[in-house]
Design an enzyme around this catalytic site. Sequence first.
Site, PDB file in Angstrom:
ATOM      1  N   HIS A 139      13.909   0.633  -1.916  1.00 10.70           N
ATOM      2  CA  HIS A 139      15.058   1.236  -1.978  1.00 10.70           C
ATOM      3  C   HIS A 139      16.128   0.428  -1.244  1.00 10.70           C
ATOM      4  O   HIS A 139      17.344   0.718  -1.366  1.00 10.70           O
ATOM      5  CB  HIS A 139      15.055   2.511  -1.539  1.00 10.70           C
ATOM      6  CG  HIS A 139      16.309   3.389  -1.629  1.00 10.70           C
ATOM      7  ND1 HIS A 139      17.175   3.143  -2.498  1.00 10.70           N
ATOM      8  CD2 HIS A 139      16.466   4.521  -0.981  1.00 10.70           C
ATOM      9  CE1 HIS A 139      18.088   4.074  -2.685  1.00 10.70           C
ATOM     10  NE2 HIS A 139      17.889   5.022  -1.790  1.00 10.70           N
ATOM     11  N   CYS A 140      15.870  -0.838  -0.973  1.00 13.43           N
ATOM     12  CA  CYS A 140      16.788  -1.605  -0.036  1.00 13.43           C
ATOM     13  C   CYS A 140      17.099  -3.077  -0.657  1.00 13.43           C
ATOM     14  O   CYS A 140      18.313  -3.299  -1.317  1.00 13.43           O
ATOM     15  CB  CYS A 140      16.419  -1.769   1.259  1.00 13.43           C
ATOM     16  SG  CYS A 140      16.053  -0.083   2.215  1.00 13.43           S
ATOM     17  N   ILE A 141      16.300  -3.908  -0.613  1.00 15.14           N
ATOM     18  CA  ILE A 141      16.502  -5.265  -0.771  1.00 15.14           C
ATOM     19  C   ILE A 141      17.141  -5.748  -2.320  1.00 15.14           C
ATOM     20  O   ILE A 141      17.864  -6.434  -2.485  1.00 15.14           O
ATOM     21  CB  ILE A 141      15.175  -6.147  -0.662  1.00 15.14           C
ATOM     22  CG1 ILE A 141      14.822  -5.785   0.949  1.00 15.14           C
ATOM     23  CG2 ILE A 141      16.067  -7.779  -0.627  1.00 15.14           C
ATOM     24  CD1 ILE A 141      15.615  -6.182   1.944  1.00 15.14           C
ATOM     25  N   ILE A 165      18.822  -3.560  -4.082  1.00 19.74           N
ATOM     26  CA  ILE A 165      19.741  -2.619  -4.492  1.00 19.74           C
ATOM     27  C   ILE A 165      21.160  -3.038  -3.447  1.00 19.74           C
ATOM     28  O   ILE A 165      22.286  -3.086  -3.886  1.00 19.74           O
ATOM     29  CB  ILE A 165      19.498  -1.254  -4.374  1.00 19.74           C
ATOM     30  CG1 ILE A 165      18.450  -0.821  -5.430  1.00 19.74           C
ATOM     31  CG2 ILE A 165      20.798  -0.157  -4.266  1.00 19.74           C
ATOM     32  CD1 ILE A 165      17.842   0.694  -5.091  1.00 19.74           C
ATOM     33  N   ASP A 166      20.820  -2.971  -2.210  1.00 15.98           N
ATOM     34  CA  ASP A 166      22.167  -3.079  -1.005  1.00 15.98           C
ATOM     35  C   ASP A 166      22.737  -4.332  -1.616  1.00 15.98           C
ATOM     36  O   ASP A 166      24.100  -4.257  -1.407  1.00 15.98           O
ATOM     37  CB  ASP A 166      21.656  -2.896  -0.125  1.00 15.98           C
ATOM     38  CG  ASP A 166      20.646  -1.904   0.291  1.00 15.98           C
ATOM     39  OD1 ASP A 166      20.520  -0.965  -0.396  1.00 15.98           O
ATOM     40  OD2 ASP A 166      19.802  -2.168   1.261  1.00 15.98           O
TER      41      ASP A 166
END
Length: 447
Positions: A285-287, A289-290
């Site tokens: 959910h992080c790398i 997307i952010d």
Amino acid sequence: MSTIIENEISSKTDAFVSLERKIKTKKARFGVIGLGYVGLPLGLTLCDAGFDVTGIDIDTNRVDAIVAGRSYITDVREKDLQKAISAKKFRATTDLSEIRSLDAVSICVPTPLRKTKDPDMSYVISAADAIARELRSGQLIILESTTYPGTTEELILPTLEAGGLRVGEDFFLAYSPERVDPGNSRFSTRDIPKVVGGTTPRCVELASLLYGSAMKQIVPVSSTRVAEMVKLLENTFRSVNIALANEIALMCSHMKIDVWEVIKGAASKPFGFMPFYPGPGLGGHCIPIDPLYLEWKSKIDGFESRFIGLADKVNSGMPRFVVTRAMELLNERGKAMRGSKVHVLGVTYKKDISDSRESPALEVIKLLGSLGADVSYSDPYVPSLKLEGRSIDAVEPSADVLGSCDLAMITTNHTAFDYPAIIRNSPLVFDTRNATDGMKAQNLVRL
Ligand SMILES: NC(=O)c1ccc[n+]([C@@H]2O[C@H](COP(=O)([O-])OP(=O)(O)OC[C@H]3O[C@@H](n4cnc5c(N)ncnc54)[C@H](O)[C@@H]3O)[C@@H](O)[C@H]2O)c1
């Protein structure tokens, strides 16, 4: 100097003093909105520190699981959850009106991308609206969700002030990015230094006081925008460096050099080098997307970033690269991908966790399927998968399953897999993660 200090002291409103006292005496009631990978561990960390904690989630399944003492997050031990619930220190509810009874509330809701790769702020907006409906004097609100710089000031603050209460006087607002690393048993929420930025100095003071009583180290920064940017720098740093490792892997594959040996060699340098590893692509959910949140915001502000888009391009090309490589390996053995049996080992985005969101293995499975392969999978953490409206059940990587496939492809390096057995039992193994580091066999090929 003394005037400044006196002014600072006299600027402490009743709301500040009351909340400060409640936090110091652990009487403050803490709440978490969003009981996921971030919110549940955060709530339990505050609980461990002695606060009464209420978790609020719109997902009735998650709330029911907590009420029944069942953990759905690998890093949260069921016995810890049950202990907190039976001591009546932790409770979960779907009732958003409970926000009013809380003294401090952290927002831990998702921040995904839309199909167009723009930020989807709908969860944050809906959580902020729910808080605004219940906001009262003396509350501290902390946004934890990863988001673009300016979110707290531009999106949350106007929503909360719309009812007439003033930030820094009546209520307090801060941003503190969650930096948890799922599956990493060395660093829990409590151990990871907590970056905190406030809308006003009083806001950062209260948020630091609250988190400082539960976590080992607080890193206050001068504003919410800085705190938001800190998190995005961290994740962009990973995305760009993983992209570099992926590009070096493509280069090494072309030049017939073992990329894993190259990285190991470079990592022996005691300064100036930090190893990052290639793989079948980014996930979670992080790398993936952010950094795109940051790229979107900087574009709006008139600054065109280059590294972020390039890294995204390289990283998102990896599933296709490993599938093409798999096709070549079958071809070298006189086989076509169409009609071949491919067994995929590991579908989570990284090892030893149960999260398969954005996992590159899902893309790999789709691509293999689109080329006509007959795909099965094993994953000790994911009993079944929903892909393109179809449900697939995991199978055990038994000698029979592996022996009957044409290719076994390692897409997640779970510790639980028996790699020597996988090599022994499969006709051909393609390891995209270096899970078989140090092992040698005729039928083993690494990325
Ligand atoms: N997962 C990670 O490793 C990680 C690490 C650091 C930061 N983050 C960031 O933290 C945030 C949360 O991520 P996560 O992985 O915990 O997400 P998650 O999907 O696991 O959990 C989010 C929860 O929020 C709930 N929710 C959504 N809207 C709600 C609302 N309006 N009111 C109440 N509950 C609501 C959902 O039902 C869900 O249970 C994201 O911004 C993410 O980028 C995640």
